[in-house]
Design an enzyme around this catalytic site. Structure first.
Site, PDB file in Angstrom:
ATOM      1  N   ASN A   7       0.880  -1.176   0.000  1.00  0.00           N
ATOM      2  CA  ASN A   7       0.000   0.000   0.000  1.00  0.00           C
ATOM      3  C   ASN A   7       0.913   1.220   0.000  1.00  0.00           C
ATOM      4  O   ASN A   7       1.437   1.618   1.032  1.00  0.00           O
ATOM      5  CB  ASN A   7      -0.895  -0.027   1.246  1.00  0.00           C
ATOM      6  CG  ASN A   7      -1.927   1.085   1.258  1.00  0.00           C
ATOM      7  OD1 ASN A   7      -1.824   2.057   0.510  1.00  0.00           O
ATOM      8  ND2 ASN A   7      -2.921   0.975   2.129  1.00  0.00           N
ATOM      9  N   ARG A  94      -2.374  -1.943  -3.790  1.00  0.00           N
ATOM     10  CA  ARG A  94      -3.456  -0.965  -3.726  1.00  0.00           C
ATOM     11  C   ARG A  94      -3.177   0.094  -4.792  1.00  0.00           C
ATOM     12  O   ARG A  94      -2.145   0.746  -4.786  1.00  0.00           O
ATOM     13  CB  ARG A  94      -3.507  -0.297  -2.355  1.00  0.00           C
ATOM     14  CG  ARG A  94      -4.568   0.795  -2.261  1.00  0.00           C
ATOM     15  CD  ARG A  94      -4.252   1.788  -1.179  1.00  0.00           C
ATOM     16  NE  ARG A  94      -5.227   2.878  -1.160  1.00  0.00           N
ATOM     17  CZ  ARG A  94      -4.936   4.105  -0.756  1.00  0.00           C
ATOM     18  NH1 ARG A  94      -3.725   4.411  -0.338  1.00  0.00           N
ATOM     19  NH2 ARG A  94      -5.865   5.044  -0.771  1.00  0.00           N
ATOM     20  N   HIS A 183     -11.639   5.052  -1.030  1.00  0.00           N
ATOM     21  CA  HIS A 183     -11.728   4.236   0.195  1.00  0.00           C
ATOM     22  C   HIS A 183     -12.588   2.995  -0.040  1.00  0.00           C
ATOM     23  O   HIS A 183     -13.135   2.419   0.903  1.00  0.00           O
ATOM     24  CB  HIS A 183     -12.309   5.040   1.370  1.00  0.00           C
ATOM     25  CG  HIS A 183     -11.428   6.138   1.853  1.00  0.00           C
ATOM     26  ND1 HIS A 183     -11.931   7.343   2.312  1.00  0.00           N
ATOM     27  CD2 HIS A 183     -10.082   6.237   1.962  1.00  0.00           C
ATOM     28  CE1 HIS A 183     -10.934   8.128   2.675  1.00  0.00           C
ATOM     29  NE2 HIS A 183      -9.797   7.480   2.474  1.00  0.00           N
ATOM     30  N   HIS A 209     -15.987   6.255   7.031  1.00  0.00           N
ATOM     31  CA  HIS A 209     -14.537   6.087   7.139  1.00  0.00           C
ATOM     32  C   HIS A 209     -13.938   7.439   7.522  1.00  0.00           C
ATOM     33  O   HIS A 209     -13.895   8.371   6.711  1.00  0.00           O
ATOM     34  CB  HIS A 209     -13.981   5.601   5.795  1.00  0.00           C
ATOM     35  CG  HIS A 209     -12.490   5.423   5.762  1.00  0.00           C
ATOM     36  ND1 HIS A 209     -11.889   4.186   5.719  1.00  0.00           N
ATOM     37  CD2 HIS A 209     -11.475   6.331   5.753  1.00  0.00           C
ATOM     38  CE1 HIS A 209     -10.571   4.338   5.686  1.00  0.00           C
ATOM     39  NE2 HIS A 209     -10.299   5.631   5.708  1.00  0.00           N
ATOM     40  N   GLY A 213      -8.047  11.220   5.675  1.00  0.00           N
ATOM     41  CA  GLY A 213      -9.035  11.349   4.616  1.00  0.00           C
ATOM     42  C   GLY A 213     -10.343  10.765   5.113  1.00  0.00           C
ATOM     43  O   GLY A 213     -10.340   9.791   5.872  1.00  0.00           O
ATOM     44  N   ARG A 242      -8.108  18.589   4.008  1.00  0.00           N
ATOM     45  CA  ARG A 242      -8.955  18.872   2.839  1.00  0.00           C
ATOM     46  C   ARG A 242     -10.257  19.520   3.283  1.00  0.00           C
ATOM     47  O   ARG A 242     -10.826  19.166   4.314  1.00  0.00           O
ATOM     48  CB  ARG A 242      -9.254  17.585   2.070  1.00  0.00           C
ATOM     49  CG  ARG A 242      -8.034  16.907   1.503  1.00  0.00           C
ATOM     50  CD  ARG A 242      -8.404  15.602   0.819  1.00  0.00           C
ATOM     51  NE  ARG A 242      -7.240  14.723   0.701  1.00  0.00           N
ATOM     52  CZ  ARG A 242      -7.304  13.406   0.699  1.00  0.00           C
ATOM     53  NH1 ARG A 242      -8.472  12.785   0.798  1.00  0.00           N
ATOM     54  NH2 ARG A 242      -6.209  12.684   0.591  1.00  0.00           N
ATOM     55  N   ASP A 283      -4.487  16.756  13.074  1.00  0.00           N
ATOM     56  CA  ASP A 283      -4.583  15.574  13.927  1.00  0.00           C
ATOM     57  C   ASP A 283      -5.692  15.761  14.950  1.00  0.00           C
ATOM     58  O   ASP A 283      -5.662  16.703  15.747  1.00  0.00           O
ATOM     59  CB  ASP A 283      -3.245  15.337  14.634  1.00  0.00           C
ATOM     60  CG  ASP A 283      -3.165  13.966  15.299  1.00  0.00           C
ATOM     61  OD1 ASP A 283      -4.111  13.607  16.032  1.00  0.00           O
ATOM     62  OD2 ASP A 283      -2.159  13.273  15.104  1.00  0.00           O
ATOM     63  N   GLU A 334     -12.714   4.755  14.638  1.00  0.00           N
ATOM     64  CA  GLU A 334     -12.516   3.663  15.597  1.00  0.00           C
ATOM     65  C   GLU A 334     -12.083   4.152  16.971  1.00  0.00           C
ATOM     66  O   GLU A 334     -12.416   3.545  17.991  1.00  0.00           O
ATOM     67  CB  GLU A 334     -11.455   2.693  15.068  1.00  0.00           C
ATOM     68  CG  GLU A 334     -11.876   1.940  13.824  1.00  0.00           C
ATOM     69  CD  GLU A 334     -10.731   1.147  13.217  1.00  0.00           C
ATOM     70  OE1 GLU A 334      -9.892   0.631  13.992  1.00  0.00           O
ATOM     71  OE2 GLU A 334     -10.650   1.068  11.979  1.00  0.00           O
ATOM     72  N   GLU A 385      -7.769  -2.955   5.363  1.00  0.00           N
ATOM     73  CA  GLU A 385      -7.637  -2.860   3.914  1.00  0.00           C
ATOM     74  C   GLU A 385      -6.613  -3.851   3.372  1.00  0.00           C
ATOM     75  O   GLU A 385      -6.792  -4.417   2.288  1.00  0.00           O
ATOM     76  CB  GLU A 385      -7.253  -1.432   3.527  1.00  0.00           C
ATOM     77  CG  GLU A 385      -8.366  -0.414   3.810  1.00  0.00           C
ATOM     78  CD  GLU A 385      -7.919   1.008   3.573  1.00  0.00           C
ATOM     79  OE1 GLU A 385      -8.073   1.484   2.434  1.00  0.00           O
ATOM     80  OE2 GLU A 385      -7.405   1.648   4.515  1.00  0.00           O
TER      81      GLU A 385
END
Length: 399
Positions: A7, A94, A183, A209, A213, A242, A283, A334, A385
């Protein structure tokens, strides 16, 4: 069957080695700051229930060097997990953008590589790096099958009324301008986990998700029918750096009245906005500390963040004509119980009720945090993933 999953990002490379069909990896690792001063690699092995990690600082010039380092860690020393590159049956890659060409995992051929190359303009930060890693992996593991798993593939089931923009058809036909979504590997994995847990194959799900991102997907019967990211990964939710959705008139205004260039606007919306732009940090943990100090901008950032998610839940409830469950996943989804609570607050109209005590009990495995009277299940599901990529590779090779 040993399957190595790669990935790759613009300056990083994550990897996991699986002995399929076992779900737990044999080892995993992360190469950071590729091509940048301060490069390092962290490698973790899982042997007999024990976890052993090593970290090495050394300059890693490019992704080719990174994969050579990975091969050494896998094959050299007393704790080597393979004896040679030939022990790797497949390498799963990926690949961020598959356009309209790919709706599932695909064996990589010269023709597939050409298609990935054609899509460089749609994912300029990711597809060129993904392509480079494919070429390096072909050299490093010459006898392994190379398989591409595309972020966009899961969303190829979205209907035309959802993926087309309200602009002349020519732009779709000639420039492939449409909603692609991202995603997808994560949304696919967690939705399958939810369907299994609910024992409801036709479940109506909203997958959320939330990481650096962020994206959401409306899923019905295991198929994506809408998603918040669009032509690129900028639209939809507020993210780490973003902006998410923004009125295009803002862009025209800044160009016309403030002389902004396209490069400046891209930097503004992709790298200087979101949590960073509003709250002072990309963050969520830093934002939480600022909130605890009473920082008004950080408090506002969290409100905007939660509001955007709530708004999409309402929209997708309409699109799905009901909800069986909502899923929180990825780093923030999570691990940030306060954000989950803020999103689920005042959702009585949709009969969504979170259990505050259960919400504090998440320990890394699937957990239902809805209250007893909630008509909608609220699930926290860790995304995986890399395993999803390995699983799709395995499915191709054993069929």
């Amino acid at each position: 069957m040993n399957i190595l999953v790669i990935n790759s990002g613009s300056s990083s490379l994550k990897y996991q080695l699986f002995k399929m069909p076992a779900k737990d990896p044999i080892c995993s690792g992360l190469v950071e700051r590729i091509g940048i001063e301060g490069s390092f690699i962290k490698h973790t092995q899982f042997l007999n229930g024990q976890k052993k990690s090593t970290e090495k600082d050394s300059f890693i010039a490019n992704h080719g060097d990174a994969l050579k380092q990975v091969l050494r860690l896998l094959s050299e020393g007393e704790e080597a997990v393979i004896s040679s590159p030939d022990d790797i049956s497949a390498v799963g890659h990926r690949v961020v953008h598959g356009g309209e060409h790919f709706s599932g995992a695909t064996l990589i051929t010269p023709e597939v590589k050409q298609q990935i190359k054609k899509l460089f303009s749609l994912a300029p930060l990711h597809n060129p790096v993904n392509y480079k890693c494919i070429e390096v992996a072909e050299e490093t593991f010459p006898n392994a099958k190379q398989v591409a798993v595309f972020d966009t593939a899961f969303h190829q089931t979205i209907p035309e009324e959802a993926y087309r923009f309200a602009i002349p058809e020519w732009y779709y036909k000639e420039h492939s301008i449409r909603v692609y979504g991202f995603h997808g590997t994560s949304h696919k994995y967690v939705s399958e986990q939810a369907i299994s847990a609910l024992n409801r194959p036709e479940a109506k799900l909203i997958s959320i998700h939330l990481g650096n991102g962020c994206s959401m997907s409306a899923i019905k019967g295991g198929k994506s029918i809408d998603t918040s990211m669009g032509f690129g990964p900028l639209s939809g939710l507020m993210m780490g750096t973003r902006s998410g959705d923004i009125d295009p008139s803002v862009i025209f205004h800044l160009m016309e009245h403030s002389g902004y260039s396209l490069e400046q606007l891209s930097a503004l919306l992709n790298k200087q906005s979101g949590l960073l732009g509003v709250g002072g940090s990309s963050d969520m943990r830093d934002i939480g500390k600022l909130v605890a100090e009473g920082n008004a901008n950080a408090i506002l950032a969290l409100k905007i963040y939660a509001y955007r998610v709530k708004k999409f839940i309402g929209a997708y409830a309409a699109v799905l004509n009901g909800i069986d469950a909502i899923i929180f996943t990825a780093g923030v989804g999570e691990n940030d119980q306060a954000m989950r609570a803020a999103i689920c607050k005042e959702m009585e109209y949709l009969n969504i009720h979170i259990d505050e005590q259960k919400n504090t009990q998440y320990k890394g495995s699937l957990l239902d945090i809805s209250s007893e009277g909630s008509a909608v299940k609220i699930l926290v599901i860790p995304t995986n993933e890399e395993y999803e990529i390995a699983s799709q590779c395995y499915g191709i090779l054993v069929d």
